[in-house]
Design a protein around this motif. Structure first.
Motif, PDB file in Angstrom:
ATOM      1  N   SER A 279      14.505  -4.467  -2.250  1.00 29.44           N
ATOM      2  CA  SER A 279      15.365  -3.353  -1.516  1.00 29.44           C
ATOM      3  C   SER A 279      15.657  -2.879  -3.672  1.00 29.44           C
ATOM      4  O   SER A 279      16.027  -1.671  -3.922  1.00 29.44           O
ATOM      5  CB  SER A 279      16.417  -3.209  -1.220  1.00 29.44           C
ATOM      6  OG  SER A 279      16.849  -4.906  -2.510  1.00 29.44           O
ATOM      7  N   THR A 280      15.110  -3.456  -4.761  1.00 22.70           N
ATOM      8  CA  THR A 280      15.447  -2.328  -6.058  1.00 22.70           C
ATOM      9  C   THR A 280      14.542  -0.804  -6.035  1.00 22.70           C
ATOM     10  O   THR A 280      14.860  -0.740  -6.957  1.00 22.70           O
ATOM     11  CB  THR A 280      15.245  -3.555  -7.418  1.00 22.70           C
ATOM     12  OG1 THR A 280      14.847  -4.493  -7.026  1.00 22.70           O
ATOM     13  CG2 THR A 280      17.201  -4.645  -6.305  1.00 22.70           C
ATOM     14  N   ARG A 281      13.340  -0.944  -5.751  1.00 21.75           N
ATOM     15  CA  ARG A 281      12.112  -0.937  -5.669  1.00 21.75           C
ATOM     16  C   ARG A 281      12.696   0.657  -5.167  1.00 21.75           C
ATOM     17  O   ARG A 281      12.872   0.196  -3.882  1.00 21.75           O
ATOM     18  CB  ARG A 281      11.078  -1.046  -6.171  1.00 21.75           C
ATOM     19  CG  ARG A 281      10.575  -2.434  -6.627  1.00 21.75           C
ATOM     20  CD  ARG A 281       9.193  -2.177  -6.754  1.00 21.75           C
ATOM     21  NE  ARG A 281       8.247  -1.233  -6.985  1.00 21.75           N
ATOM     22  CZ  ARG A 281       7.193  -1.829  -6.665  1.00 21.75           C
ATOM     23  NH1 ARG A 281       6.485  -2.826  -6.775  1.00 21.75           N
ATOM     24  NH2 ARG A 281       6.476  -0.883  -7.320  1.00 21.75           N
ATOM     25  N   PRO A 282      12.345   2.214  -5.940  1.00 17.15           N
ATOM     26  CA  PRO A 282      11.946   3.032  -5.027  1.00 17.15           C
ATOM     27  C   PRO A 282      10.982   3.429  -3.484  1.00 17.15           C
ATOM     28  O   PRO A 282      10.202   2.651  -3.895  1.00 17.15           O
ATOM     29  CB  PRO A 282      11.671   3.976  -6.480  1.00 17.15           C
ATOM     30  CG  PRO A 282      11.434   3.352  -6.855  1.00 17.15           C
ATOM     31  CD  PRO A 282      11.609   1.989  -7.044  1.00 17.15           C
ATOM     32  N   ILE A 283      11.636   4.031  -3.001  1.00 17.22           N
ATOM     33  CA  ILE A 283      10.527   4.657  -2.122  1.00 17.22           C
ATOM     34  C   ILE A 283       9.394   5.569  -1.798  1.00 17.22           C
ATOM     35  O   ILE A 283       7.944   5.385  -1.708  1.00 17.22           O
ATOM     36  CB  ILE A 283      11.271   5.146  -0.565  1.00 17.22           C
ATOM     37  CG1 ILE A 283      12.116   3.505  -0.294  1.00 17.22           C
ATOM     38  CG2 ILE A 283      10.545   5.074   0.688  1.00 17.22           C
ATOM     39  CD1 ILE A 283      13.306   4.379   1.090  1.00 17.22           C
TER      40      ILE A 283
ATOM     41  N   PRO B 239       5.610  -0.134   4.230  1.00 10.58           N
ATOM     42  CA  PRO B 239       6.134  -1.380   4.287  1.00 10.58           C
ATOM     43  C   PRO B 239       4.580  -2.699   4.829  1.00 10.58           C
ATOM     44  O   PRO B 239       3.661  -2.688   5.317  1.00 10.58           O
ATOM     45  CB  PRO B 239       6.883  -1.506   4.815  1.00 10.58           C
ATOM     46  CG  PRO B 239       7.838  -0.369   4.912  1.00 10.58           C
ATOM     47  CD  PRO B 239       5.736   0.575   4.413  1.00 10.58           C
ATOM     48  N   ILE B 240       4.817  -3.690   3.770  1.00 15.28           N
ATOM     49  CA  ILE B 240       3.902  -3.999   4.372  1.00 15.28           C
ATOM     50  C   ILE B 240       4.399  -6.108   4.521  1.00 15.28           C
ATOM     51  O   ILE B 240       5.774  -6.189   4.273  1.00 15.28           O
ATOM     52  CB  ILE B 240       2.547  -4.734   3.183  1.00 15.28           C
ATOM     53  CG1 ILE B 240       3.202  -5.079   2.000  1.00 15.28           C
ATOM     54  CG2 ILE B 240       1.534  -3.399   2.719  1.00 15.28           C
ATOM     55  CD1 ILE B 240       1.693  -5.525   0.355  1.00 15.28           C
ATOM     56  N   ALA B 241       3.095  -7.064   5.196  1.00 12.70           N
ATOM     57  CA  ALA B 241       4.504  -8.221   5.170  1.00 12.70           C
ATOM     58  C   ALA B 241       4.825  -8.861   4.109  1.00 12.70           C
ATOM     59  O   ALA B 241       4.344  -8.455   2.994  1.00 12.70           O
ATOM     60  CB  ALA B 241       3.137  -9.319   5.356  1.00 12.70           C
TER      61      ALA B 241
ATOM     62  N   GLY C  57       1.032  -0.858  -0.088  1.00 10.99           N
ATOM     63  CA  GLY C  57       0.255   0.008   0.801  1.00 10.99           C
ATOM     64  C   GLY C  57       0.929   1.479   0.225  1.00 10.99           C
ATOM     65  O   GLY C  57       2.133   1.221   0.287  1.00 10.99           O
ATOM     66  N   TYR C  58       0.347   2.180  -0.278  1.00  9.04           N
ATOM     67  CA  TYR C  58       0.437   3.812  -0.149  1.00  9.04           C
ATOM     68  C   TYR C  58       0.494   4.896   0.855  1.00  9.04           C
ATOM     69  O   TYR C  58      -1.011   4.616   1.442  1.00  9.04           O
ATOM     70  CB  TYR C  58       0.863   4.245  -1.766  1.00  9.04           C
ATOM     71  CG  TYR C  58       1.106   3.074  -2.380  1.00  9.04           C
ATOM     72  CD1 TYR C  58       2.624   3.116  -2.815  1.00  9.04           C
ATOM     73  CD2 TYR C  58       0.404   2.339  -3.226  1.00  9.04           C
ATOM     74  CE1 TYR C  58       3.117   2.700  -3.074  1.00  9.04           C
ATOM     75  CE2 TYR C  58       1.046   1.866  -4.469  1.00  9.04           C
ATOM     76  CZ  TYR C  58       2.354   2.022  -4.565  1.00  9.04           C
ATOM     77  OH  TYR C  58       3.066   0.704  -6.061  1.00  9.04           O
ATOM     78  N   THR C  59       1.062   5.514   1.067  1.00  4.15           N
ATOM     79  CA  THR C  59       0.718   6.322   1.965  1.00  4.15           C
ATOM     80  C   THR C  59       0.627   7.596   1.507  1.00  4.15           C
ATOM     81  O   THR C  59       1.839   8.160   0.111  1.00  4.15           O
ATOM     82  CB  THR C  59       1.962   6.932   3.712  1.00  4.15           C
ATOM     83  OG1 THR C  59       1.591   5.333   3.903  1.00  4.15           O
ATOM     84  CG2 THR C  59       1.411   7.987   4.507  1.00  4.15           C
TER      85      THR C  59
END
Length: 101
Positions: free
Chosen positions: A34-38, A23-25, A1-3
């Protein structure tokens, strides 16, 4: 999900927001995450704003963005649809310069 954060812009069909990956389970290997942007730009398109022809345009845009990998084209990571909105998850570009002429 996203904020969802600040509104970055708006157009005829929807609005683009800055969003942080929440972050989710963990369901994927940590190396994949880890290769994806935040941070992302999330394009939210109201299904009510769509005309009879715009779903075809959206489908074409999704198909193109999923396959095009180019330094000058924003990368789309994913998209989703719910009863009200169509979401595009795209790379957030912090700043850019438009060269005219």
């Amino acid at each position: 999900g996203y904020t969802f954060g600040e509104k970055l812009g708006a157009g005829s069909y929807g609005t683009v927001y800055k969003a942080r990956l929440t972050p989710i389970a963990q369901t994927r290997p940590s190396s994949a995450i880890s290769t994806r942007p935040i941070f992302y730009a999330i394009k939210c398109i109201s299904r009510k704003a769509l005309t009879k022809t715009t779903p075809d345009i959206l489908i074409n845009e999704i198909k193109l963005l999923k396959h095009i990998k180019h330094d000058n084209i924003v990368e789309m990571y994913d998209f989703s649809v719910n009863g009200i909105l169509v979401f595009f998850e795209i790379l957030l570009i912090r700043s850019f310069f438009l060269k005219v002429g």
